[in-house]
Structure formats: structure tokens, C-alpha cells
Design a protein around this motif. Structure first.
Motif, PDB file in Angstrom:
ATOM      1  N   ASP A 181       0.838  -1.200   0.000  1.00 41.74           N
ATOM      2  CA  ASP A 181       0.000   0.000   0.000  1.00 41.74           C
ATOM      3  C   ASP A 181       0.872   1.249   0.000  1.00 41.74           C
ATOM      4  N   TYR A 182       0.556   2.140  -0.914  1.00 42.56           N
ATOM      5  CA  TYR A 182       1.147   3.484  -0.922  1.00 42.56           C
ATOM      6  C   TYR A 182       0.185   4.429  -0.227  1.00 42.56           C
ATOM      7  N   TRP A 183       0.708   5.343   0.590  1.00 42.46           N
ATOM      8  CA  TRP A 183      -0.134   6.297   1.302  1.00 42.46           C
ATOM      9  C   TRP A 183       0.543   7.667   1.348  1.00 42.46           C
ATOM     10  N   ARG A 184      -0.294   8.679   1.479  1.00 41.50           N
ATOM     11  CA  ARG A 184       0.222  10.054   1.496  1.00 41.50           C
ATOM     12  C   ARG A 184      -0.743  10.939   2.282  1.00 41.50           C
ATOM     13  N   PHE A 185      -0.207  11.786   3.144  1.00 42.74           N
ATOM     14  CA  PHE A 185      -0.994  12.747   3.913  1.00 42.74           C
ATOM     15  C   PHE A 185      -0.458  14.151   3.656  1.00 42.74           C
ATOM     16  N   GLU A 186      -1.365  15.070   3.421  1.00 44.84           N
ATOM     17  CA  GLU A 186      -1.025  16.496   3.367  1.00 44.84           C
ATOM     18  C   GLU A 186      -1.726  17.170   4.541  1.00 44.84           C
ATOM     19  N   HIS A 187      -0.958  17.565   5.531  1.00 41.74           N
ATOM     20  CA  HIS A 187      -1.473  18.019   6.821  1.00 41.74           C
ATOM     21  C   HIS A 187      -1.178  19.514   6.949  1.00 41.74           C
ATOM     22  N   GLU A 188      -2.209  20.333   7.079  1.00 43.27           N
ATOM     23  CA  GLU A 188      -2.063  21.793   7.057  1.00 43.27           C
ATOM     24  C   GLU A 188      -2.528  22.419   8.366  1.00 43.27           C
ATOM     25  N   ASN A 189      -2.096  23.669   8.564  1.00 41.70           N
ATOM     26  CA  ASN A 189      -2.522  24.490   9.709  1.00 41.70           C
ATOM     27  C   ASN A 189      -2.166  23.850  11.050  1.00 41.70           C
ATOM     28  N   ILE A 223       5.289   3.669   1.946  1.00 44.81           N
ATOM     29  CA  ILE A 223       4.779   2.391   1.449  1.00 44.81           C
ATOM     30  C   ILE A 223       4.786   1.384   2.596  1.00 44.81           C
ATOM     31  N   ASP A 224       3.665   0.681   2.768  1.00 42.27           N
ATOM     32  CA  ASP A 224       3.574  -0.445   3.701  1.00 42.27           C
ATOM     33  C   ASP A 224       3.615  -1.743   2.910  1.00 42.27           C
ATOM     34  N   THR A 265       4.245 -29.375   7.195  1.00 41.45           N
ATOM     35  CA  THR A 265       5.160 -30.486   6.894  1.00 41.45           C
ATOM     36  C   THR A 265       4.953 -31.582   7.933  1.00 41.45           C
ATOM     37  N   GLU A 266       5.652 -32.678   7.753  1.00 35.91           N
ATOM     38  CA  GLU A 266       5.543 -33.774   8.707  1.00 35.91           C
ATOM     39  C   GLU A 266       6.136 -33.409  10.061  1.00 35.91           C
ATOM     40  N   VAL A 267       7.031 -32.442  10.080  1.00 40.54           N
ATOM     41  CA  VAL A 267       7.678 -32.070  11.342  1.00 40.54           C
ATOM     42  C   VAL A 267       7.010 -30.855  11.979  1.00 40.54           C
ATOM     43  N   GLY A 268       5.884 -30.426  11.433  1.00 39.40           N
ATOM     44  CA  GLY A 268       5.162 -29.323  12.038  1.00 39.40           C
ATOM     45  C   GLY A 268       4.766 -28.268  11.032  1.00 39.40           C
ATOM     46  N   THR A 269       4.158 -27.201  11.552  1.00 39.91           N
ATOM     47  CA  THR A 269       3.719 -26.087  10.715  1.00 39.91           C
ATOM     48  C   THR A 269       4.709 -24.935  10.857  1.00 39.91           C
ATOM     49  N   PHE A 270       5.166 -24.443   9.717  1.00 38.91           N
ATOM     50  CA  PHE A 270       6.122 -23.341   9.691  1.00 38.91           C
ATOM     51  C   PHE A 270       5.426 -22.079   9.175  1.00 38.91           C
ATOM     52  N   GLY A 271       5.933 -20.934   9.612  1.00 35.61           N
ATOM     53  CA  GLY A 271       5.368 -19.679   9.141  1.00 35.61           C
ATOM     54  C   GLY A 271       6.437 -18.608   9.020  1.00 35.61           C
ATOM     55  N   LEU A 272       6.243 -17.746   8.063  1.00 34.92           N
ATOM     56  CA  LEU A 272       7.120 -16.599   7.876  1.00 34.92           C
ATOM     57  C   LEU A 272       6.239 -15.381   7.619  1.00 34.92           C
ATOM     58  N   SER A 273       6.450 -14.321   8.369  1.00 40.08           N
ATOM     59  CA  SER A 273       5.712 -13.084   8.110  1.00 40.08           C
ATOM     60  C   SER A 273       6.679 -11.911   8.136  1.00 40.08           C
ATOM     61  N   LEU A 274       6.413 -10.965   7.302  1.00 40.69           N
ATOM     62  CA  LEU A 274       7.244  -9.769   7.186  1.00 40.69           C
ATOM     63  C   LEU A 274       6.340  -8.557   7.082  1.00 40.69           C
ATOM     64  N   ASP A 275       6.647  -7.517   7.829  1.00 39.36           N
ATOM     65  CA  ASP A 275       5.952  -6.248   7.621  1.00 39.36           C
ATOM     66  C   ASP A 275       6.974  -5.139   7.660  1.00 39.36           C
ATOM     67  N   ALA A 276       6.805  -4.162   6.810  1.00 38.51           N
ATOM     68  CA  ALA A 276       7.756  -3.060   6.719  1.00 38.51           C
ATOM     69  C   ALA A 276       7.025  -1.791   6.327  1.00 38.51           C
ATOM     70  N   THR A 277       7.488  -0.687   6.857  1.00 45.79           N
ATOM     71  CA  THR A 277       7.025   0.635   6.448  1.00 45.79           C
ATOM     72  C   THR A 277       8.232   1.423   5.970  1.00 45.79           C
TER      73      THR A 277
END
Length: 970
Positions: free
Chosen positions: A703-711, A806-807, A816-828
Motif C-alpha cells: 500500500d502506498y499512502w500520502r498525507f497532506e497536513h495543514e494548519n 509504502i507499507d 510439513t511432517e515435522v510441524g507447521t512453519f510460518g514466515l511473516s514480514l511487515d515493513a514501512t
């Protein structure tokens, strides 16, 4: 197999593992329509249509967090910049944010630009603001009651009204809970010091009186964490980062020394420091008394009750929390009665050093006559010091929230109406280190009576007398560890208080239903009305209030005040639609009109699109306007004594006149006043992104994001100094007169004129010539116009800022037979954070500058097999520039000698990565887990621009710590 699903798309919308918004079924198989944060529509499939981060109950359990702040501090959308803070940034002065409180800030836009909701409704702000920004104390929300947290980091005023400039954080409470669950945890650092944390909470849910009752209770206790408890923070990074004001044996002030140099008196408890002027003095380093985390104890309890009366449902939730904390700040400086530097003491104070040393010191001093508080004339000299005891305050905060709602249906339309009452009430008392300026000066002159009153002086007889009690001896600031002398100082101690209360009362009504058929689909809609009244008071005790009739002098040293009171009533009407433009394209429309009785009206629209060309992909986009009305503290501040910064690097004319041409940052005591002409802060935001299901167990969102913050609303001392160069009405010799505004100069400055005979208060005066005349007249240490104190500044709309980034979130699971694996990544990744410099139209780029890392990211690997679960995760904070613009030249010289500065005079704070490990096992009714934070015990990167030696917003000095938790279901 490749089996994409909308459920995996919903998972992809989150930085943590996400609990999907599921439909729950009652006994009669009716469907409960779920409302998702960011929309008032119910029963509409909005999964993946907006960039929503969801922290599930499972995430909370496995996070190792004891408080809401602990939980949120690693969320990418809440990292970077100076907005999100905890008690690590609190202090023990009257205007400090209370220890024990914390605020969440999205996108670095500040906590006042982040709307906090509980179950979609507002919460009372803390009665004690952060500066003049009101914020919700997230630590007052009991973690035990939270089912999940939803974070929407995009403008949402069209849905929720004011303050949702950067987005919304919605805390969803538990309901429909069955059974009893007891959770206990203990954690501590692995250092030899004790920073332990204890947490115990209980959740009980059962059928009561034909309804569902959920009751919870939570207890949390945390020990203080001192800078002296770590090698990294125990000693200052720079020998030159000292204060001239020691806290044990005073220095003799340079104005009283024949050589014009500050002079150390015998008995300094630490090695003498050589200053940039070649003096050898007793100095003070702030890390001596720095508290990185305060003592904190909190209790909370509450209940959620649901009951159906035919077709009408009654839902009520109530909770109460109590927080107690202690905050410590460096000892207060000791000044003259008029708050200028160098208080005077009788020359007999040197008698304690013996005849030889006394005579040697007297040979170096200019002994002057000075007048005491009682009107006597003594002979003495000026000294430079701070008190020996750190300023200490105790704060107790009570938070109460009650919401009662009825809901039902009329035909095909659903309706809901609720009343809300929420309050936050804080009491603060200074318990140590605060002294009355008048009593202290009376004690210095031997004019303080044993009952704490000040003696009167008979000019005819030349005698002092007390109306009650007996006359005390002269207090000697050079005499240490003497019980009689310490007892005299104790008579001057005071315990100023501060009381604050913030309340929100409101009523709302909402309607949901299908408006009409359209394009082989249905336009879903929501409408609503809302009325809200807010009130806030912040009242210090009389001895902490600045008063014009007393020259704006606060009765006590080093303890300002924030006096404010305001209330406002607001009503709003809003609507929202989901329009099927095609089988694969939906449009979301929202609009809201708000009217404030003290501010005016505002209209805010939002438009969004969600496009599903194939089941495994959704493309989303939105545009919205948002606003933030001036906070109640900003609207109602009557007089706030504080310190304001001004940036000589933002304006060369300011630098030449006030900073010897040097582009550093300075601070000065000011009085802030409210401004009825303030405009609302406004924001335009856009968001564009996609969520892609790469497989049944693999998802990606960007996701792309943008804020224009005034006053933006703030005080702007740099701008006022710049305007004062050409506007004589803003220039005052001595204190600013009551009713006026502007800058206060040393009263003696009006004794000099420019070549045309004009002084600084007269229009057309040549400021550069007056500076030259002042240097020739006074021969000051620094060739700059002499600022006095208590400059009077109005809050104003200071400028604008634009931030974009950008997020990215990726989640993959495989079995798998030896268990459940997971990978997660988050970045800003921040693309830009532009803001105009204070007092200037020049736009500066903040990304990569102090406290604004370009990239923050987290990665998590997890593995589970059977009842065993484990994970290891890393949090990364990018490098950025050190805050050396505020350093003194002596510090810059030392940095250069150490080889820490780049060729252009800048320095980088290194990037920082910490690892966290989690292990756990689920038994039949019991879960046990073990966390280690900062697994490799990495010190935070050095930051020379901070007196702490590190950036306590983006980094942490606690080091390796552990937490063991036990959860049992009965």
C-alpha cells in the motif's frame, strides 16, 4: 495446491497474524453482522478493501506485552517520528505528561492526530496534555478486556469525525466469553538491577439473568528503571555535555569573580570539569538522576453484558482503571528572586572552609552589596547551583467508561443507539525537590522562621522578628550533610499539586440497510447522528501558577503550570454507501458534517474503490479529507509556563541577533496563551494498494499512502523572534506587559541605542547596531541580544507537513511432517516527510533526520507441532541523523576530536535490530509461555544529540529481558 481465498486476503491486510472477521451464530441461527473499523456498514464484505491491521487475541497472548503500549510499539504504522511516547519521555515538572501514561501516534503525525476508539466509540482524553496536545492514555485501557485491536492508518474523519487525521485505533472488547480464565506473568531484565514486571488478570464469562456477562480484572506492577542501572547510560557520552549548575557544592558565579571566570569552591563530589573558557568547575550531568521508566502500578476491572429482549438487544460495557506512578526529573536550578541567574549569599558562607581557604577565595571575589527579601543590605557574592534532591512527583489517574446501547431492526433495516460517558481524572503532588523561592532566599539571609514564615525587619532597630516561631540561622548552600543546615532547607520545601479532569458525554443513533438494487447488486448504506459534549480542566495549586501581578514568578523554583479549562458541544450527521459499479468493482462513499459550538463547521468526504479482477487479487484506493479542531487544552489554555525551543538554523537573521550567528537550537522560558483565532488542522489523504493471495497459505499486500497536513497548531518562538526584528510591538525591555505579546529582553538593553538614537522598543530601530552597542556597553560572555524570560507567545497555525510512504506485508504458512512453519514480514518505508521549518517558509525533509528513520520493519519465523509453539522475530529500525543541531559548540568540538562527525558536520545514529524469542506449550487447560526480548542483549546505538545518550523513542536501553506467563482455563 493453489487455492486462493478471500480469507487469505484478509490475512494479508495485517502486519501481525490476523484474526479474520468471522460470522458468529446464535442458537436460533441468526447472523450477527460485523462492523469493521473504517466503515459503519454492517454485513458488507469489506475484507481486503482497506489497509487494516488486526492484532488478534492470539497475537496479544504471544506478544509478551503487559500494557497496550508494549503491544503497539512494534507496529510499523506506529513507529518513527516523535508522536508515540511512553513514560520514558515523562518528567517531574508540572507541565510534563504524567508518568504511567502513554500515547499512540500513527505515521509520526502526533497522538492528537490519531483517534482512539473502544468498540467504535470515543474515549476521554487524558486531562493532562502532552504540551498542548490532548491524547488518550492507552495504558488506561485494560489489556485483559481486549479481544483484538484494529488499526486503520488512513484519514477517517468522514466516518468518525475529528482527530482521525492519521487514522484510527479501535480496541474491541471481549464478549460472549464462556468460562473462567486466569493469566499470570512475571518478567525482568537480565541485569543485576531489579526492573521486574508483574501482571495478573482474570476473565469470567457466563449466562446471567438471561444474558451473557463477561467480567474482567487486571493488576500490573512495574519497578522503576534508572539510567544509573546500565553501563551504557551511567556515564555521559561526552565530557562536555555538562551543566554549569552542580547539585552538591555550588560554583561561585562568574559575575562575582574578579577574573570573570566561574570558580569551583572546595568540596566538589566529582572531578572538576574544564570549560570552554578554561575554568575548572563542579559540574552536573543529567544522567545522574535520569529515570528511563517510572514506577507504575495499575488496577482495572469491568464488565460487558448482553441481553436480548425479543427483537431488541441491550449491550452495556463498563470499566474502571486506577494508575499510580512516580516520576523523577533533575534537581531544579536555583535562581535569584526575579529568576535571573546567580543568587546571592552573605560572604560569611565561606567561613566553613577555614581561614586560609576563605581568605584565598575572598581575594578572588568581588564582594557586592545586595538587598535581602526583608529589606536588609548584606555583603556577599553570587553562586551557581541546583538543589541536591531531584524533583519528584506522584500521580494517580482514574479512568471510567460506560457505554449502554440498544440495537434491533425495523423491517430490513438495522438500528443502534447508545449513550456514552467517559472520564479521565488525574491528581498530582510534588513530594520532593520543590522549594519556595521566597522562603529559600529568606533562609539564605537568615530570615526564615522555624514555622516556615518569613521574618519581618524593623528598619529603626535593625532587628528581625518572627510573628510565631523562632528565627533560624543562615542557610549555607556550601555546607553539606549537616542536619541543622538541612533542616533549614526543609522549611522551604513545598508540595504543589495539580488536578485535572476530562470528560466525554455523548449519544448516537445509527441505521444500516440496503438502499436499492444497482448493477445486479445492492447499494448498502449507513446513516447516523451524533451529539457529544467534551470538557477538560487542568488546575495547579496557587503556588505553581504564574501571575502577572507577581511578575509571572511561580512561587516555587523549576516547576511551571498549565492552567486551562474549556468545554465544547458538537453534533454531526454522517452517511456511507457501498456501490457495486460492476461485478468486480465496488465504490465506497462516505461523508460527514460536524458542527462545533466554539469552532464552527466542517464537511469531510471519503471515496474509495475496491477492484477484484480475480478472486486471488484485490486492488484498493481511497481519498479522504480529515480535520482536527483545536484541542480543548489549546482552546482553553489560560496561562501555561513552559520552555519553548527556537531554531537559529531556520532563520539567519535570528541566528545573527540571538545566537552569535550560530545555527543551533535554544530554549527559553515562555508563557503560552490560547488563541481564539486558531484554525482547524486539515488533512488530505490518499491510499493505493493491493492484496494478493499467492496461494492458500501465502499472501502479500502493498500500500502506498500520502498525507497532506495543514494548519498545524503550536507555539512558534522562532517565528516570533523573526517577526520581532521588524515589529517593535513585539520587543519589550523587561517583562512583557500584561495583555501584550512578544519577546522579553534584559531590562538594561533599553539603555543602549542605535546610531539614530532609537532603543530596541522603538519602531525603526536598527537591531544590528543595537547588538553592537550592547556588546560595547555590557561586555557580555556571548555577543547576542540578551533574552530575559517569560516571553508571551500565542498558539498559532505554524505551517504544514506532507508525509508519504509504502507499507508491505507478507505472510506464508506451510505444513510439513515435522510441524507447521510460518514466515511473516511487515515493513514501512517512508518516501518523504516534509515540514516547513518553524519561523520560516523553508521546507525541510525530515526522513533520515533525528527520530525519523526511513525504514522500519519486522520479520517473524514461527514453528508449531502439536501443542508446542515457538517463534523468533526481529525488529529493525533504520539509521538516521543524530540530533547535533542543538549541541553547544564545546560538544561539537569534542565530537570532532573523537572522529564522530562526517565531513559535512553531521553524524548518523546506527541502524538497530533486536531479536525476540517465544516458546510455549498448550496443555489441556493450561498454556505456559516464555519470551526473551533483545535476545542478543544489544545496546541501543549511541545518540550524542540526546542527553540520555540514546534515542528513547525509537530505541530501548533495558537490554535483554524475559517474561514467563501462565494461562489456565477452569
Amino acid at each position: 495446491m493453489f487455492k486462493p481465498s478471500m480469507l487469505s486476503l484478509a490475512i494479508a491486510a495485517c502486519c501481525f497474524s490476523v484474526s479474520a472477521q468471522t460470522e458468529t451464530t446464535t442458537e436460533n441461527d441468526s447472523i450477527e453482522k460485523i462492523e469493521v473499523t473504517g466503515s459503519r456498514l454492517k454485513g458488507v464484505d469489506l475484507e481486503g478493501a482497506q489497509p487494516l491491521v488486526v492484532i488478534s487475541s492470539d497475537d496479544i497472548k504471544k506478544s509478551g506485552a503487559n500494557t497496550i503500549f508494549d503491544l503497539l510499539k512494534d507496529v510499523g504504522q506506529l513507529r518513527g517520528g516523535e508522536g508515540t511516547f511512553s513514560t520514558s519521555e515523562s518528567g517531574a515538572t508540572s507541565t510534563s505528561t504524567p508518568a504511567g501514561q502513554a500515547a499512540a501516534s500513527l505515521r509520526g503525525l502526533g497522538p492528537a492526530s490519531t483517534l482512539t476508539l473502544i468498540n467504535g466509540r470515543r474515549v476521554a482524553a487524558s486531562s493532562f496534555a502532552a504540551g498542548t496536545q490532548n491524547f488518550v492514555d492507552v495504558n488506561s485501557i485494560p489489556l485483559a478486556a481486549i479481544e483484538r485491536i484494529e488499526v486503520l492508518a488512513t484519514g477517517a474523519s468522514a466516518i468518525y469525525g475529528a482527530d482521525a487525521v492519521a487514522g484510527v485505533i479501535n480496541y474491541i472488547l471481549k464478549k460472549d466469553y464462556e468460562g473462567v480464565e486466569l493469566n499470570a506473568s512475571y518478567g525482568d531484565s537480565m541485569a543485576s538491577s531489579d526492573e521486574s514486571r508483574r501482571n495478573l488478570n482474570l476473565v469470567v464469562g457466563q449466562q446471567v439473568a438471561g444474558g451473557q456477562l463477561t467480567v474482567f480484572a487486571d493488576y500490573f506492577d512495574r519497578n522503576a528503571f534508572s539510567a544509573q542501572d546500565r553501563d551504557f547510560t551511567r556515564s555521559p557520552l561526552l565530557k562536555s555535555s555538562y551543566s554549569y549548575l552542580p547539585k552538591n557544592t555550588p560554583n561561585i558565579y562568574y559575575d562575582s569573580v574578579r577574573s570573570g571566570d566561574e570558580l569551583a569552591t572546595p568540596g566538589c563530589a566529582t572531578a572538576l570539569v574544564t570549560t570552554e573558557f578554561g575554568e575548572k568547575i563542579c559540574a552536573y550531568y543529567p544522567n545522574e538522576d535520569d529515570q528511563l521508566n517510572s514506577d507504575l502500578t495499575s488496577y482495572s476491572t469491568g464488565a460487558i453484558f448482553q441481553k436480548d429482549f425479543g427483537d431488541i438487544s441491550w449491550n452495556t460495557d463498563v470499566f474502571f482503571s486506577n494508575t499510580k506512578s512516580v516520576a523523577i526529573s533533575s534537581p531544579a536550578p536555583i535562581n535569584q528572586l526575579d529568576d535571573s541567574e546567580g543568587p546571592y549569599v552573605d560572604e560569611s558562607a565561606l567561613d566553613i572552609f577555614g581561614p586560609a581557604i576563605r581568605d584565598e577565595l575572598l581575594d578572588q571575589l568581588r564582594i557586592s552589596r545586595f538587598e535581602t527579601l526583608a529589606g536588609r543590605e548584606l555583603r556577599g557574592f553570587a553562586f551557581d547551583a541546583r538543589f541536591g534532591t531531584p524533583r519528584t512527583v506522584e500521580i494517580e489517574t482514574d479512568a471510567l467508561r460506560l457505554v449502554s446501547a440498544l440495537s434491533g431492526s425495523i423491517g430490513d433495516w438495522g438500528w443502534e443507539s447508545a449513550v456514552i460517558y467517559s472520564e479521565s481524572k488525574s491528581d498530582q503532588v510534588a513530594t520532593k525537590g520543590i522549594y519556595n523561592r521566597y522562603k529559600y532566599h529568606a533562609a539564605l539571609a537568615g530570615e526564615l522562621c522555624s514555622d516556615g514564615t518569613i521574618a519581618s525587619y524593623n528598619t529603626t532597630t535593625g532587628t528581625l522578628s518572627c510573628s510565631s516561631g523562632s528565627l533560624g540561622a543562615m542557610y549555607n548552600p556550601f555546607l553539606q550533610n549537616d542536619s541543622n543546615n538541612d533542616a533549614l532547607l526543609a522549611l522551604a520545601q513545598e508540595m504543589p499539586t495539580r488536578k485535572g479532569k476530562s470528560t466525554v458525554m455523548g449519544w448516537d443513533a445509527r441505521f444500516n440497510g440496503d438502499l436499492m438494487e444497482f448493477n445486479d447488486g445492492v447499494i448498502s448504506s449507513a446513516f447516523g447522528l451524533e451529539i457529544r459534549k467534551e470538557k477538560i480542566t487542568d488546575t495547579p495549586s496557587d503556588n505553581a501558577i504564574a501571575r502577572a501581578e507577581n511578575g509571572y514568578l511561580v512561587d516555587v523554583f523549576g516547576f511551571g503550570s498549565s492552567l486551562s479549562a474549556a468545554e465544547r458541544t458538537q453534533w454531526a450527521a454522517f452517511s456511507e454507501f457501498n456501490v457495486p459499479l460492476a461485478s468486480t468493482l465496488d465504490m465506497q462513499l462516505a461523508a460527514r458534517y460536524d458542527h462545533f459550538d466554539d469552532f464552527g463547521s466542517t464537511f469531510n468526504p471519503k471515496i474509495g474503490f475496491s477492484y477484484r479482477p480475480v478472486e486471488e487479487l484485490i486492488v484498493r484506493a481511497s481519498y479522504a479529507t480529515s480535520f482536527r479542531a483545536p484541542s480543548l487544552t489549546q482552546a482553553g489554555v489560560k496561562l501555561r509556563t513552559t520552555t519553548a525551543r527556537f531554531d537559529c538554523g531556520a532563520n539567519q537573521a535570528v541566528a545573527d541577533l540571538f545566537c552569535e550567528g550560530f545555527g543551533d537550537e535554544r530554549g527559553n522560558n515562555v508563557l503560552e496563551l490560547g488563541n481564539p483565532q486558531l484554525k482547524a488542522e486539515e488533512s488530505n489523504s490518499i491510499s493505493l494498494g493491493f492484496a494478493l493471495s499467492l496461494s492458500e497459505n501465502s499472501t502479500l499486500t502493498v500500500d502506498y499512502w500520502r498525507f497532506e497536513h495543514e494548519n498545524l497548531v503550536d507555539t512558534n518562538m522562532t517565528g516570533v523572534l523573526a517577526r520581532a526584528i521588524g515589529d517593535a510591538s513585539l520587543r519589550h525591555c523587561g517583562l512583557v506587559p500584561e495583555g501584550a505579546q512578544g519577546i522579553s529582553f534584559d531590562a538594561a538593553l533599553c539603555d543602549v541605542t542605535d546610531s539614530a538614537g532609537l532603543n530596541i522598543e522603538q519602531s525603526g530601530a536598527n537591531m544590528a547596531e543595537i547588538l553592537d552597542a550592547w556588546v560595547a556597553y555590557d561586555d557580555p560572555r556571548f555577543a547576542e541580544l540578551p533574552l530575559f524570560r517569560d516571553h508571551v507567545l500565542l498558539l498559532e497555525n505554524t505551517g504544514e507537513q506532507t508525509v508519504s510512504g509504502i507499507d508491505l506485508a507478507y505472510d506464508h504458512r506451510f505444513n510439513t511432517e515435522v510441524g507447521t512453519f510460518g514466515l511473516s514480514l511487515d515493513a514501512t518505508h517512508y518516501l518523504s516527510f516534509e515540514r516547513n521549518k518553524a519561523g520560516s517558509d523553508e521546507i525541510e525533509e525530515l526522513i533520515g533526520s533525528w527520530r525519523y528513520p526511513e525504514t522500519v520493519a519486522g520479520v517473524r519465523f514461527n514453528w508449531s507441532k502439536g501443542d508446542f509453539f515457538s517463534s523468533i522475530s526481529a525488529n529493525y529500525t533504520d539509521s538516521y541523523e543524530d540530533d547535533i543541531s542543538g549541541l553547544r559548540r564545546r560538544e561539537l568540538r569534542e565530537l570532532n576530536e573523537l572522529g564522530e562527525l562526517n565531513a559535512d558536520g553531521s553524524r548518523q545514529v546506527s541502524s538497530w535490530t533486536t531479536w525476540r524469542m517465544n516458546l510455549g506449550y498448550d496443555f489441556a487447560q493450561t498454556t505456559i509461555s516464555f519470551n526473551i526480548d533483545n535476545l542478543f542483549d544489544r545496546d541501543p546505538p549511541a545518540a550524542y544529540g540526546s542527553s540520555r545518550g540514546f534515542d528513547s523513542i525509537n530505541h530501548d536501553a533495558l537490554g535483554r529481558s524475559f517474561r514467563i506467563a501462565l494461562s489456565h482455563k477452569f
